[in-house]
Design a protein around this motif. Structure first.
Motif, short mmCIF file in Angstrom:
data_model
loop_
_atom_site.label_atom_id
_atom_site.label_comp_id
_atom_site.label_asym_id
_atom_site.label_seq_id
_atom_site.Cartn_x
_atom_site.Cartn_y
_atom_site.Cartn_z
N GLU A 131 0.82 -1.20 0.00
CA GLU A 131 0.00 0.00 0.00
C GLU A 131 0.86 1.26 0.00
OE1 GLU A 131 -3.29 -0.06 -0.10
OE2 GLU A 131 -3.64 -2.20 0.23
N ASP A 132 0.40 2.26 -0.76
CA ASP A 132 1.08 3.55 -0.78
C ASP A 132 0.09 4.58 -1.31
OD1 ASP A 132 3.20 5.32 -0.45
OD2 ASP A 132 3.95 5.03 -2.49
N ALA A 133 0.06 5.76 -0.69
CA ALA A 133 -0.88 6.79 -1.12
C ALA A 133 -0.35 8.16 -0.76
CB ALA A 133 -2.25 6.57 -0.46
N PRO A 134 -0.64 9.16 -1.57
CA PRO A 134 -0.23 10.53 -1.23
C PRO A 134 -1.09 11.09 -0.10
CG PRO A 134 -1.53 10.53 -3.23
CD PRO A 134 -1.33 9.09 -2.86
N SER A 135 -0.52 12.00 0.68
CA SER A 135 -1.25 12.60 1.79
C SER A 135 -2.09 13.78 1.31
CB SER A 135 -0.27 13.10 2.86
OG SER A 135 -0.94 13.89 3.82
N PRO A 136 -3.39 13.79 1.60
CA PRO A 136 -4.21 14.95 1.23
C PRO A 136 -3.70 16.24 1.87
CG PRO A 136 -5.60 13.09 1.83
CD PRO A 136 -4.19 12.72 2.21
N GLU A 137 -3.04 16.14 3.03
CA GLU A 137 -2.55 17.33 3.72
C GLU A 137 -1.40 17.99 2.97
OE1 GLU A 137 -4.27 18.45 6.26
OE2 GLU A 137 -5.53 16.68 5.92
N ALA A 138 -0.79 17.29 2.02
CA ALA A 138 0.32 17.87 1.26
C ALA A 138 -0.16 18.74 0.11
CB ALA A 138 1.22 16.77 0.72
N LEU A 139 -1.47 18.73 -0.19
CA LEU A 139 -1.98 19.54 -1.29
C LEU A 139 -1.91 21.02 -0.96
CD1 LEU A 139 -5.19 17.54 -2.32
CD2 LEU A 139 -2.88 17.36 -3.25
N ARG A 140 -1.69 21.83 -2.00
CA ARG A 140 -1.64 23.28 -1.85
C ARG A 140 -2.62 23.90 -2.84
NH1 ARG A 140 0.00 21.70 1.99
NH2 ARG A 140 1.98 22.03 3.07
N PRO A 141 -3.23 25.03 -2.48
CA PRO A 141 -4.26 25.62 -3.34
C PRO A 141 -3.77 25.91 -4.76
CG PRO A 141 -4.24 26.68 -1.18
CD PRO A 141 -3.03 25.80 -1.24
N ASN A 142 -4.66 25.66 -5.71
CA ASN A 142 -4.49 26.06 -7.11
C ASN A 142 -3.34 25.36 -7.84
OD1 ASN A 142 -6.60 28.07 -6.82
ND2 ASN A 142 -5.09 29.28 -5.69
N GLN A 143 -2.80 24.29 -7.28
CA GLN A 143 -1.76 23.58 -8.00
C GLN A 143 -2.36 22.49 -8.87
OE1 GLN A 143 -0.70 20.38 -4.41
NE2 GLN A 143 0.88 21.73 -5.14
#
Length: 258
Positions: A131-143
């Motif tokens: 299992e591996d997944a990106p963290s939603p908390e790493a998202l930044r606006p408008n990218q």
């Protein structure tokens, strides 16, 4: 052919591309008047250009242990192909003046950023399991976000990620990378299937008898991924490691340009 370029903002401002003609107003200089266009009318017109800006693109490549799978010695494993696609895309974007970074790290422009990205991809620690997944908390606006994975493990994490992405006005792309064996399931007879981490095992006496059900499940997974992506305003594509990477690269770039 992949041709990088700036992105229009659909309004007047600094840029190279023609936007619209408008009547000249007080404060417009003689140099700003388009005399050829004005000669066809009793009024004077200014040729506005379209404001342009660089976009910010974040890249995430799965480090799940299943990405190390290659079905034949002459083919790259999925992880290597995914890293190649990510780095090639980054180089094209950087050449066009975009800001690019790995998800969770600063996005920068310029030639040196390509070296940082290459080092970051090579040094990324693999996941401890499948299992591996990106963290939603790493998202930044408008990218913009590009996610490259085989998507063969539980994909339920995607719903939370896309929900947060919508809240932050993040658009993106899901790219599924598979080995041809995972596409075509060419197995027959007695076969022991197991994940590279060893966490999942299945001993089959008649592997060919599983082919139809396997391919139906793979098609169902792709339909689900496509529906999730399209519902969030994202795009979904897939690529196999026996195909030229340039085809996937061109598609990825065109999607980001659109």
């Amino acid at each position: 052919m992949v041709a990088p370029g700036a992105h229009g903002l659909r309004r007047a401002g600094p840029g190279e591309d023609f936007w619209q003609y408008r009547p000249a107003t007080h404060g417009d200089t003689a140099r700003s008047i388009d005399w050829r266009r004005s000669a066809r009318s009793d009024s004077q017109f200014v040729r506005d250009r379209e404001a342009q800006t660089a976009q910010t693109v974040a890249l995430w490549v799965s480090g799940g242990q299943g990405m190390a799978y290659a079905g034949a010695p002459h083919r790259p494993n999925k992880g290597a192909r995914a890293q190649l696609l990510a780095l090639a895309l980054a180089m094209v974007l950087l050449r066009g003046g975009e800001r690019v970074g790995l998800l969770g790290q600063p996005a920068r422009s310029g030639r040196m950023q390509a070296e940082r990205l290459a080092e970051g991809l090579i040094r990324a620690a693999p996941a401890k399991g499948d299992e591996d997944a990106p963290s939603p908390e790493a998202l930044r606006p408008n990218q913009h976000l590009v996610i490259i994975s085989d998507f063969l493990t539980d994909p339920s994490w995607l719903e939370a990620l896309l929900t947060r992405a919508a809240a932050l006005d993040v658009r993106g792309v899901l790219m599924q990378v598979l080995d041809p064996n995972e596409e075509n399931f060419p197995y027959s007879g007695a076969v022991l299937f197991r994940s590279l981490s060893g966490a999942v095992r299945h001993d089959s006496r008649d592997a060919a008898g599983l082919r139809e059900a396997y391919q139906a499940r793979l098609a169902g997974r792709r339909d689900w991924l496509r529906a999730q992506a399209e519902g969030a305003g994202w795009r979904f594509g897939h690529h196999t490691t026996d195909h030229a990477p340039a085809l996937a690269l061109s598609w990825l770039y065109q999607v980001l340009e659109g």
